[in-house]
Design a protein around this motif. Structure first.
Motif, PDB file in Angstrom:
ATOM      1  N   SER A  64       0.824  -1.211   0.000  1.00 40.52           N
ATOM      2  CA  SER A  64       0.000   0.000   0.000  1.00 40.52           C
ATOM      3  C   SER A  64       0.858   1.261   0.000  1.00 40.52           C
ATOM      4  O   SER A  64       0.527   2.246  -0.668  1.00 40.52           O
ATOM      5  CB  SER A  64      -0.928   0.008   1.224  1.00 40.52           C
ATOM      6  N   VAL A  65       1.971   1.233   0.734  1.00 38.05           N
ATOM      7  CA  VAL A  65       2.867   2.390   0.764  1.00 38.05           C
ATOM      8  C   VAL A  65       3.457   2.640  -0.620  1.00 38.05           C
ATOM      9  O   VAL A  65       3.619   3.790  -1.041  1.00 38.05           O
ATOM     10  CB  VAL A  65       3.988   2.173   1.807  1.00 38.05           C
ATOM     11  N   CYS A  66       3.771   1.571  -1.335  1.00 39.05           N
ATOM     12  CA  CYS A  66       4.313   1.695  -2.689  1.00 39.05           C
ATOM     13  C   CYS A  66       3.316   2.388  -3.617  1.00 39.05           C
ATOM     14  O   CYS A  66       3.674   3.330  -4.332  1.00 39.05           O
ATOM     15  CB  CYS A  66       4.664   0.312  -3.232  1.00 39.05           C
ATOM     16  N   LEU A  67       2.073   1.942  -3.607  1.00 39.69           N
ATOM     17  CA  LEU A  67       1.051   2.547  -4.465  1.00 39.69           C
ATOM     18  C   LEU A  67       0.868   4.025  -4.122  1.00 39.69           C
ATOM     19  O   LEU A  67       0.746   4.869  -5.020  1.00 39.69           O
ATOM     20  CB  LEU A  67      -0.277   1.804  -4.303  1.00 39.69           C
ATOM     21  N   LEU A  68       0.864   4.338  -2.831  1.00 40.85           N
ATOM     22  CA  LEU A  68       0.683   5.726  -2.403  1.00 40.85           C
ATOM     23  C   LEU A  68       1.880   6.590  -2.798  1.00 40.85           C
ATOM     24  O   LEU A  68       1.717   7.730  -3.235  1.00 40.85           O
ATOM     25  CB  LEU A  68       0.470   5.782  -0.887  1.00 40.85           C
TER      26      LEU A  68
END
Length: 359
Positions: A64-68
């Motif tokens: 999720s951090v990557c997508l954000l």
């Protein structure tokens, strides 16, 4: 002269351009280092699953951090969200006798709602997400400690599994997968067993299954859907993306909600695995997730990165975390080593990118 746009690229150059190249190189180097420095037990079945579980915990957040981050934003509140969500689940189950499945659902709804609020504040105030979620970090951590003391007079709640009973939804977070397969391997003499024939490794923890599942979901979103294009476009050039009709505000809010959801998944896995919740859990996990994503080749400026890279970055994190204890090196040096790995990963990734782009 031919059209420059039609000029073909060599295969090595195409490989070098991929965001996954630096982390693949890095994980190979890390494995080589620990093959020489660590004892043989690190790469036994039990040892391997140990560092895979560590990688999975960070990997769940890293997706999720990557997508954000690709969309050009940060969420520093996810570490505090882990502690908040975990305590909320445990208090509902242990102190208020709420059905475990219902407690998980309620906590997820609240967590996603907080993620929505973070995203909404970033959009409406136009403040950097770093500042908004830094405020959320302190608010959530403070609320977790204060409310747990108010409601239970303590910051550690145990007895979750006993109170939850045979919760079907709880088993999806704290149970083990493929137990029958490992029992079969033990009976066949393929894996190690105790004296009574019980396999030393009884299954794969659900946190690993969640990690792999969320990674697959992230890859599908980025590569096979229009939302993936919207995420890259939002992080690459937000204003140009708006002019092209990309709903950048909606994209960002959805991604903030997704980071909170993944933090809640992390919390549930810990609560039902350990059978307890602690207000201090999740401390610094937001930074560890960002480190994994950056080691995975993503840019802090947005618009560049892949979920596969974040997956590899989490593997590096897990190997280093467990590997140090197998080398005889003092565990106090783990974060020193991790910080060095971060700097090396960023410098190497930047060097490769500049060479490929001819800068």
């Amino acid at each position: 002269m031919g059209d420059e746009r039609l000029k073909s690229e060599s295969l090595p150059k195409k490989i070098l351009k991929r965001p996954e190249f630096p982390p693949v190189f890095g994980v190979i180097l890390i494995f080589i280092i620990f093959l020489f420095l660590a004892d043989s037990s690190m790469f036994s079945l039990e040892g391997t699953l140990s560092w895979v579980e560590q990688a999975a915990l960070i990997g769940i957040l890293a997706v999720s951090v990557c997508l954000l981050m690709i969309a050009g934003e940060f969420d520093l509140s996810i570490g505090s969200m882990i502690g908040f969500a975990g305590m909320m689940m445990a208090i509902l189950i242990v102190d208020y006798n709420v059905n475990a499945s219902l407690a998980i659902i309620i906590t997820m709804i609240v967590s996603v709602g907080i993620g929505f609020l973070n995203g909404y504040l970033v959009i409406k105030t136009r403040l950097p997400s770093f500042i908004v979620t830094l405020g959320s970090l302190f608010i959530l951590r403070g609320l977790t400690v204060a409310l747990s003391r108010l409601l239970t007079n303590q910051t550690l709640v145990s007895g979750v599994n006993e109170s939850a009973g045979d919760s079907l939804l709880g088993a999806f977070f704290g149970g083990e997968a493929f137990s029958g397969f490992f029992t079969f391997l033990a009976k066949a003499g393929i894996i190690a067993t105790y004296d009574d024939g019980t396999p030393v490794v009884t299954g794969i923890k659900m946190v690993v299954v969640w990690w792999i599942g969320l990674t697959i979901l992230g890859v599908i979103i980025l590569r096979l859907t229009k939302y993936g294009n919207w995420i890259y476009a939002t992080g690459g050039d937000e204003q140009a993306s708006k002019n092209m009709g990309v709903p950048t505000n909606k994209v960002k809010i959805m991604l903030f909600m997704f980071t909170s959801f993944c933090a809640c998944i992390f919390a549930a896995c810990q609560v039902f695995d350990y059978g307890s919740a602690d207000a201090q859990r999740g401390l610094l996990k937001e930074f560890e997730a960002i480190i994994a994503v950056v080691m995975g080749g993503a840019l802090l400026t947005g618009g560049y990165g892949t979920v596969i890279g974040a997956f590899i970055g989490a593997v590096i994190f897990g190997v280093v975390n467990i590997g140090i204890s197998h080398t005889g090196i003092d565990n106090d040096y783990f974060r020193v080593f991790l910080g060095c790995m971060l700097l090396i990963a960023v410098i190497f990734s930047d060097f490769v990118r500049k060479k490929v782009m001819g800068r």
